[in-house]
Design a protein around this motif. Structure first.
Motif, PDB file in Angstrom:
ATOM      1  N   ASP A 178       0.936  -1.199   0.192  1.00 22.66           N
ATOM      2  CA  ASP A 178       0.019  -0.041  -0.130  1.00 22.66           C
ATOM      3  C   ASP A 178       0.912   1.209  -0.021  1.00 22.66           C
ATOM      4  O   ASP A 178       0.386   2.341   0.249  1.00 22.66           O
ATOM      5  CB  ASP A 178      -0.950   0.080   1.295  1.00 22.66           C
ATOM      6  N   HIS A 210      -3.577   2.578  -7.281  1.00 21.02           N
ATOM      7  CA  HIS A 210      -3.452   1.487  -6.310  1.00 21.02           C
ATOM      8  C   HIS A 210      -3.765   0.104  -6.987  1.00 21.02           C
ATOM      9  O   HIS A 210      -4.665   0.086  -7.961  1.00 21.02           O
ATOM     10  CB  HIS A 210      -4.803   1.767  -5.277  1.00 21.02           C
ATOM     11  N   HIS A 211      -3.284  -0.868  -6.307  1.00 20.98           N
ATOM     12  CA  HIS A 211      -3.132  -2.138  -6.965  1.00 20.98           C
ATOM     13  C   HIS A 211      -2.561  -2.393  -8.129  1.00 20.98           C
ATOM     14  O   HIS A 211      -2.770  -3.383  -9.050  1.00 20.98           O
ATOM     15  CB  HIS A 211      -4.890  -2.538  -6.979  1.00 20.98           C
ATOM     16  N   HIS A 260       1.549  -3.966  -5.988  1.00 21.80           N
ATOM     17  CA  HIS A 260       0.697  -5.024  -5.449  1.00 21.80           C
ATOM     18  C   HIS A 260       1.091  -6.382  -6.372  1.00 21.80           C
ATOM     19  O   HIS A 260       0.455  -7.210  -6.711  1.00 21.80           O
ATOM     20  CB  HIS A 260      -0.791  -4.805  -5.691  1.00 21.80           C
ATOM     21  N   THR A 261       2.461  -6.405  -6.710  1.00 20.22           N
ATOM     22  CA  THR A 261       2.928  -7.538  -7.652  1.00 20.22           C
ATOM     23  C   THR A 261       3.893  -7.988  -6.809  1.00 20.22           C
ATOM     24  O   THR A 261       4.675  -7.672  -5.893  1.00 20.22           O
ATOM     25  CB  THR A 261       3.598  -7.012  -8.933  1.00 20.22           C
ATOM     26  N   ILE A 271      -0.966  -8.912  -0.424  1.00 19.18           N
ATOM     27  CA  ILE A 271      -1.401  -9.289  -1.880  1.00 19.18           C
ATOM     28  C   ILE A 271      -2.376 -10.422  -1.780  1.00 19.18           C
ATOM     29  O   ILE A 271      -3.498 -10.249  -2.303  1.00 19.18           O
ATOM     30  CB  ILE A 271      -0.038  -9.642  -2.859  1.00 19.18           C
ATOM     31  N   ASP A 294      -5.582  -9.014  -0.514  1.00 25.95           N
ATOM     32  CA  ASP A 294      -6.304  -8.161  -1.411  1.00 25.95           C
ATOM     33  C   ASP A 294      -6.887  -8.970  -2.479  1.00 25.95           C
ATOM     34  O   ASP A 294      -7.883  -8.596  -2.948  1.00 25.95           O
ATOM     35  CB  ASP A 294      -5.685  -7.271  -2.072  1.00 25.95           C
ATOM     36  N   LEU A 295      -6.404 -10.169  -2.802  1.00 28.98           N
ATOM     37  CA  LEU A 295      -6.924 -10.984  -3.757  1.00 28.98           C
ATOM     38  C   LEU A 295      -8.277 -11.883  -3.436  1.00 28.98           C
ATOM     39  O   LEU A 295      -9.322 -12.068  -4.221  1.00 28.98           O
ATOM     40  CB  LEU A 295      -6.112 -12.177  -4.249  1.00 28.98           C
ATOM     41  N   LEU A 303      -6.244  -7.136  -8.941  1.00 28.83           N
ATOM     42  CA  LEU A 303      -4.719  -7.129  -9.085  1.00 28.83           C
ATOM     43  C   LEU A 303      -4.249  -8.068 -10.136  1.00 28.83           C
ATOM     44  O   LEU A 303      -4.767  -8.971 -10.455  1.00 28.83           O
ATOM     45  CB  LEU A 303      -4.218  -7.713  -7.614  1.00 28.83           C
ATOM     46  N   PRO A 327      -1.140  -9.819  -9.575  1.00 27.47           N
ATOM     47  CA  PRO A 327       0.254 -10.146  -8.904  1.00 27.47           C
ATOM     48  C   PRO A 327       1.343 -10.633  -9.521  1.00 27.47           C
ATOM     49  O   PRO A 327       2.428 -10.712  -9.002  1.00 27.47           O
ATOM     50  CB  PRO A 327      -0.293 -10.919  -7.748  1.00 27.47           C
ATOM     51  N   HIS A 350      -5.494 -10.118 -14.694  1.00 25.92           N
ATOM     52  CA  HIS A 350      -5.990  -9.659 -13.307  1.00 25.92           C
ATOM     53  C   HIS A 350      -6.658 -11.098 -12.639  1.00 25.92           C
ATOM     54  O   HIS A 350      -6.841 -11.868 -13.632  1.00 25.92           O
ATOM     55  CB  HIS A 350      -7.345  -8.696 -13.421  1.00 25.92           C
TER      56      HIS A 350
END
Length: 191
Positions: A42, A55-56, A60-61, A116, A119-120, A130, A132, A140
């Protein structure tokens, strides 16, 4: 994305192997460190005020998490090893740079990957999905089984994670004897 309590819960769950590797104080320190690093992806919420990131997005990878974790691990190994060896509360005869690197890098990776993953489980309720595995797999990924504001998921998962850590802390076995162990195994130290 789950709320902050959900991210902390996921980080606690991902940090449970620390009890097997380090046990005692080492596991507590690693768990606390992982909680601090759980919000690493974040950083895009701050960076977007200075650079064009969303964001994301790239933060976020797995690539971002591993690269940043490795850099911070190398810096920690270089500059913190002598400090940790001189610290009176750390019960060890010698902590190697390799151990500091593994500890710091793993803490950042586990914190970032747990973020991550959480969030997934909840995107795209209120945030973008995401990707990732970017740049290898650019699509995604959406699992979406948790609603962002669900107190049952966020605080329930946090309660389960805290209980699991409590049970592991109460377990009296020594950690595995690995070269990354913190503490002096000759003195019977539980670290």
């Amino acid at each position: 994305m789950v709320d902050v309590s959900g991210h902390f819960a996921m980080a606690l769950l991902f940090a449970t192997p620390a009890w097997i590797i380090w046990g005692g104080r080492g596991a507590l320190a690693f768990t606390a460190f992982t909680l601090v690093t759980a919000m690493l992806p974040d950083v895009d919420l701050v960076l977007r005020h200075f650079v064009p990131v969303s964001h994301h997005g790239v933060t976020h990878t797995l690539l971002f998490v591993v690269v940043v974790s490795s850099i911070i691990g190398a810096i920690s190994a270089r500059y913190l090893t002598s400090y940790l060896n001189a610290h009176s509360r750390i019960r060890s005869t010698r902590i190697s740079r390799e151990t500091v690197f593994v500890f710091a890098t793993a803490g950042f990776i586990i914190g970032g990957v747990s973020h991550i993953f959480a969030d997934l489980l909840s995107a795209p309720d209120i945030a973008a999905p995401l990707a990732p595995f970017w740049p290898i797999y650019r699509q995604h990924i959406v699992i979406d089984v948790i609603y962002y504001d669900s107190p049952i998921w966020n605080f329930g998962l946090l309660g389960v994670a805290v209980a699991l850590h409590y049970l592991l802390a109460r377990h009296k076995r020594y950690p595995l004897h690995t070269r990354y162990r913190i503490g002096d195994p000759k003195k019977g130290n539980k670290s």
